[in-house]
Design a protein around this motif. Structure first.
Motif, short mmCIF file in Angstrom:
data_model
loop_
_atom_site.label_atom_id
_atom_site.label_comp_id
_atom_site.label_asym_id
_atom_site.label_seq_id
_atom_site.Cartn_x
_atom_site.Cartn_y
_atom_site.Cartn_z
N ASP A 69 0.85 -1.20 0.00
CA ASP A 69 0.00 0.00 0.00
C ASP A 69 0.88 1.25 0.00
N LYS A 70 1.10 1.80 -1.18
CA LYS A 70 2.03 2.94 -1.29
C LYS A 70 1.52 4.16 -0.55
N GLU A 71 0.23 4.43 -0.62
CA GLU A 71 -0.32 5.62 0.05
C GLU A 71 -0.11 5.54 1.55
N ARG A 72 -0.26 4.35 2.10
CA ARG A 72 -0.05 4.17 3.54
C ARG A 72 1.42 4.40 3.89
N LEU A 73 2.32 3.93 3.02
CA LEU A 73 3.75 4.15 3.23
C LEU A 73 4.08 5.64 3.21
N ILE A 74 3.51 6.36 2.26
CA ILE A 74 3.78 7.80 2.15
C ILE A 74 3.33 8.52 3.42
N ARG A 75 2.17 8.14 3.92
CA ARG A 75 1.69 8.77 5.16
C ARG A 75 2.61 8.43 6.33
N ALA A 76 3.03 7.16 6.41
CA ALA A 76 3.88 6.73 7.53
C ALA A 76 5.25 7.40 7.48
N MET A 77 5.74 7.74 6.28
CA MET A 77 7.09 8.30 6.13
C MET A 77 7.14 9.82 6.26
N SER A 78 6.03 10.44 6.53
CA SER A 78 6.03 11.90 6.72
C SER A 78 6.93 12.28 7.89
N GLY A 79 7.95 13.08 7.63
CA GLY A 79 8.87 13.51 8.67
C GLY A 79 9.95 12.51 9.02
N ILE A 80 10.05 11.41 8.27
CA ILE A 80 11.03 10.36 8.56
C ILE A 80 12.37 10.70 7.90
N ASP A 81 13.47 10.47 8.64
CA ASP A 81 14.83 10.70 8.12
C ASP A 81 15.43 9.43 7.50
N TYR A 82 15.33 8.31 8.22
CA TYR A 82 15.95 7.06 7.79
C TYR A 82 14.91 5.95 7.71
N VAL A 83 15.02 5.12 6.66
CA VAL A 83 14.13 3.96 6.51
C VAL A 83 14.97 2.70 6.43
N ILE A 84 14.58 1.69 7.21
CA ILE A 84 15.18 0.36 7.14
C ILE A 84 14.09 -0.58 6.65
N HIS A 85 14.30 -1.17 5.48
CA HIS A 85 13.28 -2.01 4.85
C HIS A 85 13.56 -3.47 5.15
N ALA A 86 12.80 -4.02 6.10
CA ALA A 86 12.99 -5.41 6.51
C ALA A 86 11.77 -6.28 6.22
N ALA A 87 10.72 -5.69 5.70
CA ALA A 87 9.50 -6.46 5.42
C ALA A 87 9.68 -7.34 4.20
N ALA A 88 9.26 -8.58 4.30
CA ALA A 88 9.35 -9.50 3.16
C ALA A 88 8.59 -10.78 3.47
N MET A 89 8.15 -11.46 2.41
CA MET A 89 7.78 -12.87 2.51
C MET A 89 9.06 -13.66 2.34
N LYS A 90 9.44 -14.47 3.33
CA LYS A 90 10.78 -15.05 3.30
C LYS A 90 10.82 -16.58 3.34
N HIS A 91 9.70 -17.25 3.58
CA HIS A 91 9.74 -18.70 3.69
C HIS A 91 9.72 -19.33 2.29
N VAL A 92 10.79 -20.05 1.97
CA VAL A 92 10.98 -20.56 0.61
C VAL A 92 9.82 -21.45 0.13
N PRO A 93 9.42 -22.49 0.87
CA PRO A 93 8.34 -23.34 0.36
C PRO A 93 7.01 -22.59 0.20
N ILE A 94 6.72 -21.66 1.11
CA ILE A 94 5.48 -20.89 1.03
C ILE A 94 5.50 -19.99 -0.20
N ALA A 95 6.66 -19.40 -0.49
CA ALA A 95 6.79 -18.56 -1.68
C ALA A 95 6.64 -19.39 -2.95
N GLU A 96 7.17 -20.62 -2.94
CA GLU A 96 7.04 -21.49 -4.11
C GLU A 96 5.57 -21.82 -4.38
#
Length: 337
Positions: A69-96
Motif C-alpha cells: 500500500d504505497k499511500e499508507r507508506l507515504i503517510r507513515a514516512m512523513s517527517g522520517i529521516d531514515y528507513v530500514i526495509h525489513a518487510a518480506a515474505m521469506k519462507h521458501v516453500p510458502i513462496a514457491e
C-alpha cells in the motif's frame, strides 16, 4: 551511530531483526525523535507494544500497514529521516506455493518503499537482502534479487534529491523466526531431527551482527552499495549435533527451491566487488560518485577476478562447540545439549 534527534521507520519492524534494531536504537540513542514500527500483523504489534509502551518509550509509534500500500507508506514516512526495509515474505516453500503473493510483497512492495521515500523527506534507506538472492534458484531469492536491483537503481532516478539507497546481504540470522536452530531446539524432544541433506551448509550471522551491518550502511553508504559481511559457515549436521547430540538425524530430502550451499558473491560479481576489511561490497556498474574517491576513502581493495563467496567453500567455520557457545550467548543462557 548517533540517531538522537532523528526519525526512523522500520518496515517489518516486528520481526526478529526489527526488534533487535529497536533494542539497539533505544540503547544507543535514547533521544531518538521518532521510531516507527511499520508492519501488517496487529497481534505482533500488540505484543511488541507490551514491551515498548509509549509511556516508557514516548518516541515509539506502531503503524499498521502493508508495503503493498504505497499511500499508507507515504503517510507513515512523513517527517522520517531514515528507513530500514525489513518487510518480506521469506519462507521458501510458502513462496514457491504462493508465487504471486511473494512477487507483490517483495518486488511491488520494494518499489512502493522506494517511491514513498522519494516523495517524502527521507535521507537514507537501507534494504535487507539475503544470500538466496545470489544466483537464485527459488522464487524468494529471485524476488529479493529484483528488490536489490530496484533499491540500487533508485540512486539513478533521484535527481537532485540527496537520498541514498543501499542494500545489506547476509546469511541465516541465528535465532530468527523460522530459522534452523530454534526449530531443532523445539524438535529435539521428539528424539529425531530432520536433516534435509547431510552435506548442506549455510552462512551464519547473529542478530547483533545483522544490526551492526545495517547501522554501518546507514552511516557510511554513499548510495548504490550492496554490503556483504565476512561471516562463518556451519554444516547442518554440526548444528544438529550441537543442539541435540543424542538425537537421531533423519535425512528427509531438500525442500522445493533449496540449495545445498548458499552463495553471497558469485564469480560474475567479482568484477565489481571490493574488500573493505570487515565487509565486502558489490558496487553498481554505474555510480553517482567517483569510484576512485570511494576506493581511496574506504581503503577498498578489488577482489581477484573469479572470486566467489560460498558457504561450502568458506574458510571460516563454526564447530559444535562454537555453536553451543553462540546459542548460550544469543538464544538461551541456560541451554544444555
Amino acid at each position: 551511530m548517533d540517531l538522537n534527534g532523528k526519525s526512523i521507520l522500520i518496515t517489518g519492524g516486528t520481526g526478529s531483526l526489527g526488534k533487535a534494531l529497536v533494542r539497539r536504537i533505544f540503547s544507543e540513542s535514547p533521544n531518538v525523535k521518532r521510531l516507527v514500527i511499520f508492519s501488517r500483523d496487529e497481534q505482533k504489534q500488540f505484543q511488541m507494544a507490551q514491551e515498548y509502551s509509549v509511556s516508557k518509550y514516548p518516541s515509539i509509534r506502531f503503524f499498521i500497514g502493508d508495503v503493498r500500500d504505497k499511500e499508507r507508506l507515504i503517510r507513515a514516512m512523513s517527517g522520517i529521516d531514515y528507513v530500514i526495509h525489513a518487510a518480506a515474505m521469506k519462507h521458501v516453500p510458502i513462496a514457491e506455493y504462493n508465487p504471486d503473493e511473494c512477487v507483490k510483497t517483495n518486488i511491488g512492495g520494494a518499489q512502493n518503499v522506494i517511491d514513498a521515500c522519494l516523495q517524502t523527506g527521507v535521507q537514507r534507506v537501507v534494504a535487507l537482502s539475503t544470500d538466496k538472492a545470489c544466483a537464485p534458484i527459488n522464487l524468494y531469492g529471485a524476488t529479493k534479487l529484483a528488490s536489490d536491483k530496484l533499491f540500487i537503481a533508485a540512486n539513478n532516478i533521484k535527481g537532485s534529491n540527496p537520498i541514498r539507497f543501499s542494500v545489506v546481504r547476509y546469511g541465516n540470522v541465528m535465532g530468527s523466526n523460522g530459522s534452523v536452530i530454534p526449530f531443532f531446539m523445539d524438535k529435539r524432544k521428539e528424539g529425531v531431527l530432520p536433516i534435509t541433506d547431510p552435506n548442506m551448509t549455510r552462512f551464519n550471522i547473529s542478530l547483533k551482527g545483522g544490526v551492526e551491518m545495517v547501522m554501518h550502511a546507514l552511516e557510511h553508504a554513499w548510495g548504490g552499495e550492496l554490503f556483504v559481511p565476512k561471516i562463518p559457515s556451519y554444516r547442518i549436521t554440526d548444528v544438529a549435533k550441537a543442539v541435540a547430540p543424542n538425537c537421531e538425524q533423519k535425512v528427509v530430502g531438500i525442500r522445493p527451491g533449496e540449495k545445498v550451499h548458499e552463495e553471497m558473491i558469485t564469480s560474475s560479481d567479482s568484477f565489481n566487488t571490493y574488500d573493505l576489511g570487515k565487509y565486502f561490497v558489490i558496487l553498481p556498474t554505474i555510480t553517482t560518485w567517483s569510484l576512485e574517491q570511494f576506493t581511496k576513502e574506504h581503503a577498498a581493495v578489488k577482489v581477484p577476478i573469479g572470486f566467489a563467496y560460498n558457504s561450502g567453500t568458506n574458510s571460516d567455520w563454526e564447530t559444535e562447540e562454537s555453536l553451543r557457545r553462540l546459542i548460550i550467548e544469543h538464544l538461551d543462557p541456560d541451554f544444555q545439549p
